[in-house]
Design an enzyme around this catalytic site. Structure first.
Site, PDB file in Angstrom:
ATOM      1  N   CYS A  28       0.868  -1.168   0.000  1.00  0.00           N
ATOM      2  CA  CYS A  28       0.000   0.000   0.000  1.00  0.00           C
ATOM      3  C   CYS A  28       0.896   1.205   0.000  1.00  0.00           C
ATOM      4  O   CYS A  28       2.108   1.086   0.116  1.00  0.00           O
ATOM      5  CB  CYS A  28      -0.880   0.002   1.233  1.00  0.00           C
ATOM      6  SG  CYS A  28       0.008   0.542   2.679  1.00  0.00           S
ATOM      7  N   LYS A  81       2.279  -2.641  -7.175  1.00  0.00           N
ATOM      8  CA  LYS A  81       3.645  -2.615  -7.685  1.00  0.00           C
ATOM      9  C   LYS A  81       4.642  -3.391  -6.821  1.00  0.00           C
ATOM     10  O   LYS A  81       5.339  -4.256  -7.292  1.00  0.00           O
ATOM     11  CB  LYS A  81       4.075  -1.155  -7.803  1.00  0.00           C
ATOM     12  CG  LYS A  81       5.437  -0.959  -8.409  1.00  0.00           C
ATOM     13  CD  LYS A  81       5.365  -1.075  -9.900  1.00  0.00           C
ATOM     14  CE  LYS A  81       6.729  -1.041 -10.538  1.00  0.00           C
ATOM     15  NZ  LYS A  81       6.741  -1.751 -11.806  1.00  0.00           N
TER      16      LYS A  81
HETATM   17  N1  GLU Z   1      -3.189  -5.648   6.093  1.00  0.00           N
HETATM   18  C1  GLU Z   1      -3.729  -4.351   5.918  1.00  0.00           C
HETATM   19  C2  GLU Z   1      -5.111  -4.398   5.285  1.00  0.00           C
HETATM   20  O1  GLU Z   1      -5.534  -5.369   4.741  1.00  0.00           O
HETATM   21  C3  GLU Z   1      -2.832  -3.426   5.130  1.00  0.00           C
HETATM   22  C4  GLU Z   1      -2.696  -3.860   3.722  1.00  0.00           C
HETATM   23  C5  GLU Z   1      -1.857  -2.899   2.922  1.00  0.00           C
HETATM   24  O2  GLU Z   1      -0.615  -2.979   3.072  1.00  0.00           O
HETATM   25  O3  GLU Z   1      -2.427  -2.103   2.139  1.00  0.00           O
HETATM   26  O4  GLU Z   1      -5.838  -3.476   5.338  1.00  0.00           O
END
Ligand code: GLU
Length: 584
Positions: free
Chosen positions: A2, A579
């Protein structure tokens, strides 16, 4: 996987984090959210599923004003793509907001221990604000509460926390990337440098295990295994890396940049490859490790090493354990990763802790760049298209050059690089574009496509098929032409399209296999240096010695790109992908 950005400073943070998070959208684009200081020190959260611009507009976020804010673009791992699961996530009091990148492996256990807390999402992330709240209820300061929370969670996670009662933001890095951008009167914390590059090129790369307080006029290291090493450095990224310029998509811009990158490489001093190459020449076996397109780089370089007489094995990180008993101390590892954050590789590092490691990586300061003995910067500039293009080409060229240098074939390697440079000028010409567009229009309606090749042409075919899958959603399969008659030929019927990658080295034997397809009335698009009778259609490639895969792959990148456009898919944001693969 993210994108995270936060800013704390003396000016309005909202436009800064909104601009930054749009630059980070390549890292995930399920949903978007931001938190900022509202009136009376409350934390205000705006978030939703969908693309960033739409959410910013729907919630009128641009008109908000706040000195500190955090933002997130999500690639869901735990909990569906819903508004409730979007980040930032809050504690019960609404005073603590968290954005998170990674996975909290013991989140269920932690959630069960937080009995008096009300949860509003299905994410693993939400335990973070509640744990911090709980620690503060038990008398800890904000800083200590974040530190003890970071010690309780298992797995690789980086996160940024905002608290309405304090002036600072706190950042925790473990596994996923985080970097600080230092301005005169404010500090950014973000997943990458280009997200704030317009505002400052003074950066501090954070280390795993860091807990950092981000204040309005500077930062403080609260906890680290690397105290004293948080130096402010000036980076020489170019702003042109951050926007699309005259191109419609980042992917097209990045495909077109390959020619310039190769010519820059030809004209640069390559002596920095020599110490890595001599480490290889002193080693026994070479293991090359990569995932996705980087695995194809590993396959290409391993094949070249073997051609030159050195035992070499390309491995995907998840398979390294299987090789552990065959790895000797004198074996060397070449790790290929554009992001330097590929979690599967980071996780497998303990298996090879005794071995010398060369990293061919596009991100300075990344976890993998910090973990290797020889860091070779791919220097391809920022790549924002989700499908790897220029990072594939440049990392493959560098890996092959290391092979040539280490095996005493430096002159031959440089000659082939020159040939590639010259012949790329012949590749990027209108007749080739037109042929690619025509081929794209012929195959756009196909459900299945086969990419065929022998030897290293088969590896190029694997990369070509991966591009096609990633951005067109066509089921594309690479098949070693030599194995076609052992089964896959059954898939060919009248009109079935195959794309044959044929370099001069493998041409004669390849023609025989292609005839077998023609005999079943299959159709063949050839990517080759000359028209062969077996082709229904030719896209003219160029010879480039050991680098012949480069023109082949560039053609296949453009082919996928034009098929993607004709299917109205956004090639920069294909479904389900992100990415940097910072999750396992
Ligand atoms: N594990 C978290 C989620 O599912 C963060 C995922 C991410 O790195 O965007 O919201």
């Amino acid at each position: 996987m993210c994108g995270i950005i936060g800013y704390n400073g003396n000016e309005n943070s909202i436009p800064l984090v909104l601009e930054g998070i749009k630059n980070l959208e390549y890292r995930g684009y399920d949903s978007f959210g931001c938190a900022f200081e509202g009136k009376d020190n409350n934390i205000e959260v705006r978030k939703d599923t969908g693309r960033i611009n739409k959410i910013i507009e729907t919630y009128g976020i641009s008109s908000e004003i706040s000195n500190k804010s955090i933002a997130h673009t999500r690639w869901a791992t735990h909990g569906g793509v819903t508004k409730a699961n979007s980040h930032p996530l809050l504690d019960c009091s609404g005073k603590i907001a968290v954005v998170h990148n990674g996975i909290i492996e013991n989140f269920q256990e932690l959630k069960d221990s937080l009995k008096n807390h009300t949860f509003s999402s299905d994410t693993d992330t939400e335990v973070l604000p509640h744990l911090i709240e709980e620690e503060m209820k038990n008398g800890k300061s904000f800083e200590d509460a974040v530190i003890s929370t970071s010690e309780k969670i298992k797995g690789f996670s980086s996160f940024v926390v905002m608290n309405s009662l304090t002036d600072n933001i706190i950042a925790v890095k473990n596994g996923s990337p985080l970097v600080l951008g230092v301005k005169e009167n404010g500090v950014f914390v973000a997943s990458d440098v280009p997200s704030f590059l317009k505002h400052t090129n003074k950066v501090v790369y954070l280390f795993d295990g860091d807990v950092i307080s981000v204040g309005k006029s500077g930062f403080k290291v609260l906890k680290s295994n690397n105290f004293g090493k948080h130096k402010v450095r000036e980076v020489n990224f170019s702003i042109s890396d951050v926007d699309k310029g005259k191109y419609r998509h980042f992917m097209l811009k990045e495909i077109m940049e390959q020619q310039t990158l190769v010519s820059k490489l030809v004209n640069s001093d390559l002596s920095y490859l020599k110490s890595a190459a001599s480490a290889v020449s002193l080693s026994k076996k070479v293991f090359l490790v990569g995932s996705g397109s980087s695995f194809h780089v590993a396959l290409l370089a391993a094949s070249l090493f073997r051609d030159l007489g050195r035992e070499a094995i390309a491995v995907q990180p998840q398979d390294l354990l299987n090789y552990s008993k065959t790895i000797g101390k004198e074996d060397i590892f070449i790790i290929i990763s554009q992001s330097g954050e590929t979690m599967d590789i980071i996780e497998s590092l303990p298996i090879i802790k005794e071995n010398k490691k060369i990293g061919i990586i596009n991100t300075e300061g990344s976890s993998l760049a910090n973990s290797v003995d020889y860091f070779i910067n791919i220097n391809a500039g920022h790549e924002k298209g989700v499908a790897a293009t220029k990072t594939f080409t440049m990392s493959a060229i560098l890996s092959c050059l290391i092979a040539m240098f280490s095996e005493g074939e430096e002159k031959e390697g440089l000659n082939d690089l020159n040939l590639l440079n010259i012949n790329l000028y012949n590749l990027f010409v209108p007749s080739v574009y037109n042929a690619i567009k025509e081929a794209a229009s012929a195959i756009k309606g196909e459900k299945n496509l086969f990419f065929l090749g022998r030897g290293t042409d088969y590896i190029s075919a694997m990369e070509a098929a991966l591009k096609m899958k990633e951005i067109t959603y066509i089921h594309a399969e690479a098949i070693d032409s030599a194995t076609f008659k052992h089964g896959p030929l059954a898939l060919i019927s009248k009109g079935t399209y195959s794309v044959a990658l044929v370099s001069d080295r493998f041409k004669d034997r390849e023609i025989n296999n292609l005839k077998e397809i023609k005999a079943r009335n299959g159709k063949i698009i050839g990517i080759a240096n000359e028209k062969l009778d077996v082709f229904d259609f030719l896209i003219r490639s160029q010879p480039a010695g050991i680098f012949s895969f480069v023109p082949q792959v560039i053609i296949s990148q453009l082919l996928s790109y034009y098929v993607s456009l004709s299917k109205h898919i956004d090639p920069d944001h294909p479904r389900n992908l992100a990415k940097a693969v910072t999750t396992k």
